[in-house]
Design a protein around this motif. Structure first.
Motif, PDB file in Angstrom:
ATOM      1  N   ASP C  78       0.859  -1.186   0.000  1.00  0.00           N
ATOM      2  CA  ASP C  78       0.000   0.000   0.000  1.00  0.00           C
ATOM      3  C   ASP C  78       0.896   1.237   0.000  1.00  0.00           C
ATOM      4  OD1 ASP C  78      -1.644   2.162   0.544  1.00  0.00           O
ATOM      5  OD2 ASP C  78      -3.043   0.929   1.715  1.00  0.00           O
ATOM      6  N   THR C  79       1.032   1.833  -1.173  1.00  0.00           N
ATOM      7  CA  THR C  79       2.019   2.909  -1.310  1.00  0.00           C
ATOM      8  C   THR C  79       1.631   4.166  -0.523  1.00  0.00           C
ATOM      9  OG1 THR C  79       0.944   3.577  -3.357  1.00  0.00           O
ATOM     10  CG2 THR C  79       2.831   2.131  -3.553  1.00  0.00           C
ATOM     11  N   ASP C  84       3.035   7.855   3.928  1.00  0.00           N
ATOM     12  CA  ASP C  84       2.709   8.519   5.192  1.00  0.00           C
ATOM     13  C   ASP C  84       3.685   8.110   6.282  1.00  0.00           C
ATOM     14  OD1 ASP C  84       0.671   9.905   4.107  1.00  0.00           O
ATOM     15  OD2 ASP C  84      -0.918   8.537   4.788  1.00  0.00           O
ATOM     16  N   ALA C  85       3.960   6.809   6.354  1.00  0.00           N
ATOM     17  CA  ALA C  85       4.885   6.311   7.374  1.00  0.00           C
ATOM     18  C   ALA C  85       6.270   6.914   7.174  1.00  0.00           C
ATOM     19  CB  ALA C  85       4.955   4.792   7.311  1.00  0.00           C
ATOM     20  N   THR C  86       6.667   7.077   5.914  1.00  0.00           N
ATOM     21  CA  THR C  86       7.983   7.648   5.625  1.00  0.00           C
ATOM     22  C   THR C  86       8.057   9.104   6.105  1.00  0.00           C
ATOM     23  OG1 THR C  86       8.185   6.236   3.691  1.00  0.00           O
ATOM     24  CG2 THR C  86       9.648   8.124   3.795  1.00  0.00           C
ATOM     25  N   ARG C  87       6.983   9.860   5.853  1.00  0.00           N
ATOM     26  CA  ARG C  87       6.970  11.265   6.302  1.00  0.00           C
ATOM     27  C   ARG C  87       7.059  11.346   7.815  1.00  0.00           C
ATOM     28  NH1 ARG C  87       2.987  11.600   2.120  1.00  0.00           N
ATOM     29  NH2 ARG C  87       3.972  12.516   0.282  1.00  0.00           N
ATOM     30  N   LYS C  88       6.346  10.448   8.485  1.00  0.00           N
ATOM     31  CA  LYS C  88       6.391  10.444   9.960  1.00  0.00           C
ATOM     32  C   LYS C  88       7.807  10.148  10.439  1.00  0.00           C
ATOM     33  CE  LYS C  88       1.696   9.272  11.234  1.00  0.00           C
ATOM     34  NZ  LYS C  88       0.826   8.100  11.205  1.00  0.00           N
ATOM     35  N   GLU C  89       8.398   9.117   9.856  1.00  0.00           N
ATOM     36  CA  GLU C  89       9.744   8.702  10.252  1.00  0.00           C
ATOM     37  C   GLU C  89      10.737   9.843  10.022  1.00  0.00           C
ATOM     38  OE1 GLU C  89      10.501   5.270  11.027  1.00  0.00           O
ATOM     39  OE2 GLU C  89      12.573   4.932  10.406  1.00  0.00           O
ATOM     40  N   HIS C  90      10.564  10.535   8.919  1.00  0.00           N
ATOM     41  CA  HIS C  90      11.441  11.663   8.579  1.00  0.00           C
ATOM     42  C   HIS C  90      11.356  12.733   9.665  1.00  0.00           C
ATOM     43  CE1 HIS C  90      13.510  14.305   5.611  1.00  0.00           C
ATOM     44  NE2 HIS C  90      12.914  15.251   6.308  1.00  0.00           N
ATOM     45  N   GLN C  91      10.134  13.005  10.107  1.00  0.00           N
ATOM     46  CA  GLN C  91       9.922  14.023  11.135  1.00  0.00           C
ATOM     47  C   GLN C  91      10.611  13.627  12.426  1.00  0.00           C
ATOM     48  OE1 GLN C  91       8.435  16.176   9.260  1.00  0.00           O
ATOM     49  NE2 GLN C  91       9.045  17.660  10.797  1.00  0.00           N
ATOM     50  N   VAL C  92      10.477  12.329  12.777  1.00  0.00           N
ATOM     51  CA  VAL C  92      11.058  11.836  14.029  1.00  0.00           C
ATOM     52  C   VAL C  92      12.577  11.936  14.000  1.00  0.00           C
ATOM     53  CG1 VAL C  92      11.387   9.753  15.434  1.00  0.00           C
ATOM     54  CG2 VAL C  92       9.126  10.280  14.504  1.00  0.00           C
ATOM     55  N   ASN C  93      13.156  11.609  12.850  1.00  0.00           N
ATOM     56  CA  ASN C  93      14.618  11.584  12.770  1.00  0.00           C
ATOM     57  C   ASN C  93      15.237  12.955  12.642  1.00  0.00           C
ATOM     58  OD1 ASN C  93      15.022   8.832  12.988  1.00  0.00           O
ATOM     59  ND2 ASN C  93      14.466   8.505  10.866  1.00  0.00           N
TER      60      ASN C  93
END
Lengths: 95, 104, 95
Positions: C78-79, C84-93
């Motif tokens: 599910d792209t 969305d998960a990638t954007r969240k991870e980016h924010q966290v890092n």
């Protein structure tokens, strides 16, 4: 015109390319073009509708001639490990 | 121009034209947008040179930090490349001398 | 952790793991860990001609660092969720 205002760290450039076509240059003379769906800080990525181009240098045994052999293939969905990545380039923005 | 730490030096070249040379010998010429602690770097108006010949250009480019950038930043090539593109004669003379000092 | 979670959603799906030494293994994803080490079941060698001695392999463990690509079943990815998960991870890092 400049994107530098939005980009504070290099990974922001990649974030800005999510859901866009990107060009990735890899070790071992491989290039990938595909739609970027995911990445992490190691540059592991998931790409959709990928076209891979492999450039191999082939040496003719008889003549010792070197030629570059280019192979292309298409892959629907691909995970790629970040340690092979050299360069990531977003699609050319129209200036 | 002479700053204390390598980090300060790198910060001072952000926004300026640089050449980044990889271990493989491939060069990327462009404007340094930013860099991070892994030495990942972002370039604008990037051009790729192999053996001194321009082979392609990318609008923006992200270069992963583990490809021999380290040598490029502190090596002679890097200094030479800055003076190529600053276009300010005074500065380039200064840098050129600096380059020679590095070399010998 | 993004890709660890992602691969957990692909357990029991068929994937093709391409290694850095050019060997390709097709199999069912049995499990994955935080280093993206992989266990494959029902292994088939993609290029049997080239590596006949690998034919007897039925299930195996693959060290994550030896992987170059993993071809994924596009229908099972599910792209939108990934992006969305990638954007969240980016924010966290982002520090």
């Amino acid at each position: 015109m400049s994107v530098s205002s939005v980009i504070e760290q290099p990974l922001d450039l990649i974030r800005a390319s999510l859901d866009e076509r990107v060009l990735i240059k890899m070790k071992a003379d491989r290039e990938l073009r595909g739609t970027l769906h995911a990445y992490d800080q190691h540059l592991n990525m998931v790409l959709g509708n990928v076209e891979e181009t492999i450039n191999e240098i082939v040496v003719n045994d008889n003549t010792n001639e070197q030629t570059v052999k280019t192979t292309k293939r298409k892959i629907g969905m691909l995970f790629l490990r970040g340690d092979g990545v050299i360069l990531v380039s977003p699609p050319l923005r129209t200036k | 121009m002479s700053k204390r730490t390598p980090g300060d030096f790198l910060k001072s070249v952000v926004g300026r034209p640089v050449v980044v040379k990889l271990n493989s010998g491939v060069e990327y010429r462009g404007i340094l947008t930013c860099l991070d602690g892994f030495m990942n770097i972002a370039l604008e108006q990037t051009e790729e040179y192999i053996n001194g010949i321009r082979v392609s250009s990318f609008g923006d480019a992200f270069v992963r930090g583990n490809n021999g950038l380290f040598a490029a930043f502190f090596g002679v090539n890097y200094f030479i490349s800055i003076l190529h593109s600053t276009g300010k004669v005074k500065k380039s003379i200064m840098l050129r001398q600096h380059t020679k000092e590095c070399q010998y | 952790m993004l890709f660890f979670s992602f691969f957990k959603t692909l357990v029991d799906k068929e994937v093709i793991v391409e290694l850095k030494n050019e060997v390709s293994l097709k199999g069912t994803l049995h499990s994955v860990d935080q280093y993206l080490n992989i266990k494959l079941n029902n292994v088939e060698i993609v290029d049997e001609q080239k590596y006949p001695y690998l034919g007897c392999l039925k299930n195996c463990f693959i060290r994550g660092s030896t992987v170059r690509y993993i071809q994924l079943p596009a229908a099972d990815v599910d792209t939108d969720v990934l992006q969305d998960a990638t954007r969240k991870e980016h924010q966290v890092n982002k520090k």
